[in-house]
Structures are given as C-alpha cells and as structure tokens.
Scaffold this active site. Structure first.
Site, PDB file in Angstrom:
ATOM      1  N   ASP A   8     -21.698 -15.928  92.743  1.00  0.00           N
ATOM      2  CA  ASP A   8     -20.743 -16.587  93.526  1.00  0.00           C
ATOM      3  C   ASP A   8     -19.436 -16.376  92.081  1.00  0.00           C
ATOM      4  O   ASP A   8     -20.114 -16.156  90.985  1.00  0.00           O
ATOM      5  CB  ASP A   8     -20.582 -18.330  93.638  1.00  0.00           C
ATOM      6  CG  ASP A   8     -20.901 -19.088  93.221  1.00  0.00           C
ATOM      7  OD1 ASP A   8     -21.280 -18.822  91.573  1.00  0.00           O
ATOM      8  OD2 ASP A   8     -21.292 -20.222  93.162  1.00  0.00           O
ATOM      9  N   CYS A  65     -25.039 -18.183  90.145  1.00  0.00           N
ATOM     10  CA  CYS A  65     -24.428 -18.975  90.606  1.00  0.00           C
ATOM     11  C   CYS A  65     -24.274 -19.914  89.395  1.00  0.00           C
ATOM     12  O   CYS A  65     -24.795 -19.817  88.034  1.00  0.00           O
ATOM     13  CB  CYS A  65     -24.392 -19.136  91.789  1.00  0.00           C
ATOM     14  SG  CYS A  65     -25.744 -20.757  92.222  1.00  0.00           S
ATOM     15  N   THR A  67     -25.709 -23.221  89.288  1.00  0.00           N
ATOM     16  CA  THR A  67     -26.742 -23.810  88.560  1.00  0.00           C
ATOM     17  C   THR A  67     -28.229 -22.262  89.211  1.00  0.00           C
ATOM     18  O   THR A  67     -28.661 -22.927  88.195  1.00  0.00           O
ATOM     19  CB  THR A  67     -27.259 -25.093  89.383  1.00  0.00           C
ATOM     20  OG1 THR A  67     -26.676 -24.808  90.635  1.00  0.00           O
ATOM     21  CG2 THR A  67     -25.751 -25.874  88.983  1.00  0.00           C
ATOM     22  N   HIS A  98     -47.886 -14.871  91.009  1.00  0.00           N
ATOM     23  CA  HIS A  98     -48.969 -15.344  91.292  1.00  0.00           C
ATOM     24  C   HIS A  98     -47.992 -16.004  92.693  1.00  0.00           C
ATOM     25  O   HIS A  98     -48.390 -16.076  94.018  1.00  0.00           O
ATOM     26  CB  HIS A  98     -48.348 -16.855  90.727  1.00  0.00           C
ATOM     27  CG  HIS A  98     -48.979 -17.308  89.541  1.00  0.00           C
ATOM     28  ND1 HIS A  98     -49.865 -18.130  89.075  1.00  0.00           N
ATOM     29  CD2 HIS A  98     -49.378 -16.198  88.789  1.00  0.00           C
ATOM     30  CE1 HIS A  98     -50.216 -17.858  87.837  1.00  0.00           C
ATOM     31  NE2 HIS A  98     -50.596 -16.959  88.053  1.00  0.00           N
ATOM     32  N   HIS A 134     -53.629 -15.397  94.700  1.00  0.00           N
ATOM     33  CA  HIS A 134     -52.538 -15.539  94.958  1.00  0.00           C
ATOM     34  C   HIS A 134     -51.940 -14.613  95.834  1.00  0.00           C
ATOM     35  O   HIS A 134     -50.507 -15.429  96.715  1.00  0.00           O
ATOM     36  CB  HIS A 134     -52.029 -14.948  93.443  1.00  0.00           C
ATOM     37  CG  HIS A 134     -52.246 -15.714  92.346  1.00  0.00           C
ATOM     38  ND1 HIS A 134     -51.887 -16.968  91.890  1.00  0.00           N
ATOM     39  CD2 HIS A 134     -53.035 -15.022  91.030  1.00  0.00           C
ATOM     40  CE1 HIS A 134     -52.305 -17.347  90.715  1.00  0.00           C
ATOM     41  NE2 HIS A 134     -53.179 -15.773  90.026  1.00  0.00           N
TER      42      HIS A 134
HETATM   43  C1  RB5 Z   1     -19.814 -23.765  91.985  1.00  0.00           C
HETATM   44  O1  RB5 Z   1     -19.002 -24.673  91.360  1.00  0.00           O
HETATM   45  C2  RB5 Z   1     -21.144 -24.672  92.195  1.00  0.00           C
HETATM   46  O2  RB5 Z   1     -21.970 -25.637  93.074  1.00  0.00           O
HETATM   47  C3  RB5 Z   1     -22.327 -23.410  92.461  1.00  0.00           C
HETATM   48  O3  RB5 Z   1     -21.499 -22.272  91.029  1.00  0.00           O
HETATM   49  C4  RB5 Z   1     -23.708 -23.862  92.235  1.00  0.00           C
HETATM   50  O4  RB5 Z   1     -24.350 -24.154  90.982  1.00  0.00           O
HETATM   51  C5  RB5 Z   1     -23.892 -24.371  93.517  1.00  0.00           C
HETATM   52  O5  RB5 Z   1     -25.536 -24.537  93.324  1.00  0.00           O
END
Ligand code: RB5
Length: 149
Positions: A8, A65, A67, A98, A134
């Site tokens: 994203d 993304c 996180t 695993h 596994h």
């Molecule tokens: C976008 O702001 C953020 O929420 C997305 O990139 C991600 O971290 C969501 O899990």
C-alpha cells in the site's frame, strides 16, 4: 521461483528496495503496485497478490504496508495462504523451515531497508523441513481450512 510483490502507500519504499533485491537475485517477479501518492486500502493489494500465489501464477508473495499487520491478516484469509509477519531474520528462517510460509509481510514503519533485504533474502532461500513434525502441523492447518471452504 516467481515472486509477486505488492504494497500500500505505507510500503512503497521498502517494496522498491525488495524489487532491487529480486533483480540482484535474478528472480522473476510481478509487481502489483501500488503506484499511489494518496492513501489506499491494503486488502485491495493483499488479495490479488494472494490469488496469484494460490493459483500458481507465483510461487511466493511479499507484501509491505506500514506495519505489515494488515497485509498479513488480509492475505491469511485466502485459503492456501500461510503469510508470516516477520521483522527479524530468525523468524524469517524459522517460518520457512517450520510453517512452509508462501507469503511474507513486512512493515515499512518497523524495519529499515537493510534489515528488510536480509529478511527477504533468508526467507526466499530457506527450504521447508518437510517429511516430519512440521509437515504434520502444516497439514493440520490445511485440514482446518477445509472446514471454511
Ligand atoms: C496505513 O496507514 C496503515 O494502516 C497500513 O499501511 C498498515 O500498517 C495496516 O496494517
């Protein structure tokens, strides 16, 4: 090995870094974007990438993304996907050995480009430890999936 990669708006820089690595490793890849300047929704990128893995169009998938969490949650909704969120090389190696993960999720707000490259490289190069405990465990996950077909 053919790789599908997507991010994203929060993962563009690390996605480009990983694409450089894939080129260095002479791996074929398909890049699903985003080529966005504005905010987009990570499921819109996770699902098409996951579909390419389960259809066999790609062998493995990499998602980025902010996180890595949203991408990993979304990808793991697709039957046949085992997506690991990994921000260290130990986990990246272990999740191949695993869990036989076929997708990897990373957070650009969590790791820098150097660590992201190391994580991806070890995840791509580590084989699954098949034929033992596994594999039994991964097969149990596949059995659970059948209940939600
Ligand atoms: C976008 O702001 C953020 O929420 C997305 O990139 C991600 O971290 C969501 O899990």
């Amino acid at each position: 090995m053919k790789i599908v990669i997507a991010s994203d708006h929060g993962g563009i820089t690390i996605r480009q870094e990983i694409i450089s690595l894939l080129k260095e490793m002479n791996l074929e890849y398909v890049d699903l974007g985003c080529d966005c300047t504005a905010s987009v929704d990570y499921p819109d990128y996770a699902f098409p990438a996951a579909q390419k893995v389960v259809s066999g169009e790609a062998d493995r998938g990499i998602l980025v993304c902010g996180t890595g969490i949203g991408m990993s949650i979304a990808a793991n909704k697709v039957k046949g996907i085992r997506c690991a969120l990994a921000h260290d090389t130990f986990s990246a190696k272990a999740t191949r050995e695993h869990n036989n993960t076929n997708m990897l999720a990373l957070g650009e707000r969590v790791v820098g480009p150097g660590l992201a490259r190391d994580i991806v490289k070890i995840w791509l190069e580590t084989p699954f430890e098949s034929g033992g405990r596994h594999e039994t465990r991964v097969n149990k996950i596949k059995e659970i999936e059948k209940q939600y077909a």
